[in-house]
Enzyme design. Sequence first.
Site, PDB file in Angstrom:
ATOM      1  N   MET A 208       0.865  -1.182   0.000  1.00  0.00           N
ATOM      2  CA  MET A 208       0.000   0.000   0.000  1.00  0.00           C
ATOM      3  C   MET A 208       0.901   1.230   0.000  1.00  0.00           C
ATOM      4  SD  MET A 208      -3.169   0.872   2.576  1.00  0.00           S
ATOM      5  CE  MET A 208      -2.222   0.624   4.073  1.00  0.00           C
TER       6      MET A 208
ATOM      7  N   TYR B   7       0.966   4.129  12.598  1.00  0.00           N
ATOM      8  CA  TYR B   7       0.647   3.909  11.188  1.00  0.00           C
ATOM      9  C   TYR B   7      -0.801   3.463  10.959  1.00  0.00           C
ATOM     10  CZ  TYR B   7       2.379  -1.019  11.866  1.00  0.00           C
ATOM     11  OH  TYR B   7       2.629  -2.303  12.279  1.00  0.00           O
ATOM     12  N   GLU B   8      -1.182   3.448   9.673  1.00  0.00           N
ATOM     13  CA  GLU B   8      -2.567   3.188   9.240  1.00  0.00           C
ATOM     14  C   GLU B   8      -3.546   4.175   9.861  1.00  0.00           C
ATOM     15  OE1 GLU B   8      -2.671   1.529   6.776  1.00  0.00           O
ATOM     16  OE2 GLU B   8      -0.795   0.438   6.960  1.00  0.00           O
ATOM     17  N   GLY B   9      -3.149   5.425   9.949  1.00  0.00           N
ATOM     18  CA  GLY B   9      -3.977   6.455  10.573  1.00  0.00           C
ATOM     19  C   GLY B   9      -3.644   6.537  12.045  1.00  0.00           C
TER      20      GLY B   9
END
Length: 589
Positions: free
Chosen positions: A160, A441-443
């Site tokens: 991603m 991470y990932e928001g």
Amino acid sequence: MYRAPVEDIAFTLKHVAGMKSALDAGTFGDLGEDLVDAVLGEAGRFATEEVAPLYTIGDRQGAVLKGGAVTTPPGWKELYRRWIDGGWNALSGPEEYGGQALPTMLGVAALEMWNSAAMAFGIGPTLTMGAVEALDKHASEDLKAKYLEKLVSGEWMGTMNLTEPQAGSDLAALRARAEPAGDGSYRIFGQKIFITYGEHDFTDNIIHLVLARLPDAPAGTRGISLFLVPKFLVGDDGALGARNDVFCSGLEHKLGIHASPTCTMIYGDGFGGAKPGAVGWLIGEENKGLACMFTMMNNARLCVGMQGVAVAEAATQKAIAYANERRQGKAASYTGTGMAPIVHHPDVQRNLLTMKALTQTARAISYSCAHAIDMARVSAGDEAAYWRDRANLLTPLAKAFSTDIGVEVASLGLQVHGGMGFIEETGAAAFYRDARIAPIYEGTNGIQAIDLVMRKLPLGGGDHVHGYIAELADMAAAVRPKPCMFEVRTAAALDAALGDLSEATRFLQKLTADGRSEEALAGATPYLRLISLAAGGAYLARGALADHNRIALCRFFAENLLGEVSALRARVIDGAESLAAAGKTLVSA
């Protein structure tokens, strides 16, 4: 050494998160408890016997970049091959592309075990699974036919690619660009950073999902498109062709997860003398890439939440083992000779029980989120909408609370080890180092809190969250008629926490309805912890009613930890003004 807690995982899935009732109702076809138990048992064996032994070598040696190629630590490539040969990557993948289509609940339970055994290993397949979901839902039939089967099997891995040096959480600032090539493909140019497993030696091809802008794209997030960019081009017959114009220019030297290569990726720079421009194909519609990517990100957020649970479990196991071995001082409860194992000291017991309770509450929340995802997939109409709202509500809790407690529990594990925990040889510090990335991470978890308050509390006209609170209250109420099992204080603490939750929820909903978003945002992070703790107490109560051996942990949590909820309610309701005033002192001219 980590040992997969298969019994605890199975119990939470079945009796707390809702899997048993779904299995009994035939919700997942002919899937039964025997198969669930067999899958969990074998996943636990693989995690314990094959993944965990390679954790230390991965942490100490890490991934190495040389000449644009990344080499993973000794034994890791072979471990990945055994893992995909066991069918683990395909566990919850779509059947039409070779997946087993088992429930998400089962997939995330296995994921917990991989990440407990070695988080740097478990994170790689997480992104591949997310790529599978994004392609399955949004890609053209041609792209699905060419790429999905090998991604589902794990023969190829996915990535991603969002972040750029100037664009972290604010994706509106992305600069990577895509130019139409006139033949249905595009040429991608730009730099991406912090790309997990962007380059490695596990598979012979890597499929990058990349956000970029078209030449005439609108400004901001409305002008972002999503592209599939393979490391090697793939022929119509599925054979690998020429190397694409994408390469890894550097690896980050990180606090933890050393064996996971975190890459800077360069697109369209003429790698290896190629004509500049990485060849890519559009996923979904032009300028609609963020919606496609969020399919992958929502999957990743739950999976990252499982990393928090996983590290907390591993740290707890290690701390309990150490506390039973290490001897220091005298303790009234110890009847042996010499110094007492430190597990007999009340303060050590408090730390260990806090670790166990927080781990179990985060596990229950995350598995309940997975259950909602499964139910939304197999339902229709209003029922499907209800379960989608539930999954959306629980996703920020699963991601943020679980990763917060992962760090908290790992830190407590260091404390239990004392000075020995600060020494790398004991291994306790490694859990803390690994866990610390997950809230980022990932928001970031602050973003998860904003999402919860601004987007998830309004679901169903604001009613869905109150329906959830009512369900939690029913779980807690079941404790009240059981005074022979639970102390009156346990029920009172559960009731008080849910009352505080209801009050704080209505307060934030009113603020947002009145347009006072800054005040609502000031309380977002304490509110996320508040709702998670209150929900965790209810889930522990449900588990204790199903298994009386769990009563003691439920009581400890309710009577020792749930008091924090009242303080969090006060921060939500009364803290905005002082935060704003003090915040002004931090702003430089």
